[in-house]
Write an enzyme that holds these catalytic residues in place. Sequence first.
Site, PDB file in Angstrom:
ATOM      1  N   HIS A  61      43.695  15.466  -2.456  1.00 50.13           N
ATOM      2  CA  HIS A  61      44.102  14.141  -2.933  1.00 50.13           C
ATOM      3  C   HIS A  61      45.586  13.876  -2.689  1.00 50.13           C
ATOM      4  CE1 HIS A  61      40.261  14.037  -4.993  1.00 50.13           C
ATOM      5  NE2 HIS A  61      40.570  15.146  -5.647  1.00 50.13           N
ATOM      6  N   HIS A  75      54.008  16.311  -7.232  1.00 50.64           N
ATOM      7  CA  HIS A  75      53.177  15.835  -6.120  1.00 50.64           C
ATOM      8  C   HIS A  75      53.593  14.416  -5.751  1.00 50.64           C
ATOM      9  CE1 HIS A  75      51.104  14.497  -9.788  1.00 50.64           C
ATOM     10  NE2 HIS A  75      50.935  13.388  -9.083  1.00 50.64           N
ATOM     11  N   HIS A  93      52.583  10.322  -3.992  1.00 49.41           N
ATOM     12  CA  HIS A  93      51.620   9.257  -3.682  1.00 49.41           C
ATOM     13  C   HIS A  93      52.276   8.391  -2.610  1.00 49.41           C
ATOM     14  CE1 HIS A  93      49.203  10.157  -7.317  1.00 49.41           C
ATOM     15  NE2 HIS A  93      50.382  10.446  -7.854  1.00 49.41           N
ATOM     16  N   GLU A 102      52.751   4.190  -6.912  1.00 50.03           N
ATOM     17  CA  GLU A 102      51.732   3.850  -7.912  1.00 50.03           C
ATOM     18  C   GLU A 102      52.278   2.809  -8.882  1.00 50.03           C
ATOM     19  OE1 GLU A 102      49.888   7.647  -9.411  1.00 50.03           O
ATOM     20  OE2 GLU A 102      48.342   6.818  -8.095  1.00 50.03           O
ATOM     21  N   HIS A 114      55.759  12.489  -8.629  1.00 48.88           N
ATOM     22  CA  HIS A 114      55.495  12.755 -10.044  1.00 48.88           C
ATOM     23  C   HIS A 114      55.781  14.219 -10.365  1.00 48.88           C
ATOM     24  CE1 HIS A 114      52.512   9.153 -10.146  1.00 48.88           C
ATOM     25  NE2 HIS A 114      53.762   8.774 -10.316  1.00 48.88           N
ATOM     26  N   THR A 116      47.093   9.425 -13.577  1.00 49.93           N
ATOM     27  CA  THR A 116      46.677   8.358 -12.667  1.00 49.93           C
ATOM     28  C   THR A 116      45.508   8.786 -11.789  1.00 49.93           C
ATOM     29  OG1 THR A 116      48.203   8.956 -10.889  1.00 49.93           O
ATOM     30  CG2 THR A 116      49.049   7.494 -12.611  1.00 49.93           C
TER      31      THR A 116
HETATM   32 ZN   LIG Z   1      50.676  11.433  -9.551  1.00 51.76          ZN
END
Ligand SMILES: [Zn+2]
Length: 326
Positions: A90, A122, A124, A134, A147, A231
């Site tokens: 992911h 990590h 996004h 996000e 994050h 999230t």
């Molecule tokens: Zn995250």
Amino acid sequence: MGTQGLGITFLTLPLIMRAAAGGQWCYDSQDPQCGPSHWKELKATCGGSKQSPVNIDRRRLQRDRGLGDILFEGYDQAPPGKWTLTNDGHTVMLSLASELVSEHITISGGGLPGRYRALQLHFHWGSPGGNGSEHTLDGCQLPMEMHVVHMNTKYQTLAEAKGHPNGLAVLGFFFQVSKTPNTNYNTIVAGLRNISHAGDSVDLASTFRLSTLLPRAGRLSGYYRYQGSLTTPDCSEVVVWTVFEEPVEIGREQLQAFVSTLHFPAVGSMLPKMTNNFRPPQPLHSRKVFASRAATASGGSPHRVPHQLLSPLLLLALLGPSLPTP
Ligand SMILES: [Zn+2]
Ligand SMILES: *[C@@H]1O[C@H](CO)[C@@H](O)[C@H](O)[C@H]1NC(C)=O
Ligand SMILES: *[C@@H]1O[C@H](CO)[C@@H](O)[C@H](O)[C@H]1NC(C)=O
């Protein structure tokens, strides 16, 4: 998870969440049939009223003067162990191989309800043509978001922490594209090529201080705070969110490396590129987003200017009836 090491806690985090979801979840870019709009079918919490991310509307912030500087400890020492970079299917996740070390990387103060230790960080991101943060700022997405996930030290396990609204604290950092590369990200960017497939993992060649991945220390006083969730499924509503005003700068090629190097797990015979791995903003409902004492965006608060800085003349001007409201 009992007495398992934190390093292990770290790596099993996404696996646990997947199991808890009772099925596979994904982003639309991997397979629209398991994307964010379907998550609440896997886990009802994802349809809850305190979900993340949210849009941060800077005209509607509420100033909280109790939100002073966050105390970062252990962020400024290179850990003796190695950083592990993982493609978990992911995202790209950075974690420490050793529990002993991550126990000493903590945050506290800044209105946080306790002391929290770092678990993992990590990212996004978007696509070659689109931003992928996000959280959004006044309705706009930024190119990427990092994050840093922390767990309240009063809890022993992630499962225990997830039973409490103050269980986790996540620091969110926006990225902004700069003309020159951010050399502090060289080791991570170089490692991406070694983890292009889901499940791949690599120990990074050189170690570095966590603080080098953040904006300059003097720029961390301005932030937004609200109560939200993870999230990704299971979307547990246990996160005290801190989203910083100051973005991290990253070179265009470095950003492209995230966007174009990695893959999601295969869907049938297709191996989709890992792009647009962000959840869209969720409704705020009755929640408020607070601005820290030093945040520049004040939401039109009448207390924006410290009183001691106001000359009597300026005060008169500010109070004057002919002036438009700020
Ligand atoms: Zn995250
Ligand atoms: C993408 O991010 C940049 C800032 O780096 C911003 O100027 C631009 O408006 C964003 N684009 C969209 C469509 O939100
Ligand atoms: C990463 O992959 C490159 C080849 O692309 C290889 O030379 C290098 O040793 C790998 N690094 C690690 C740490 O496995």
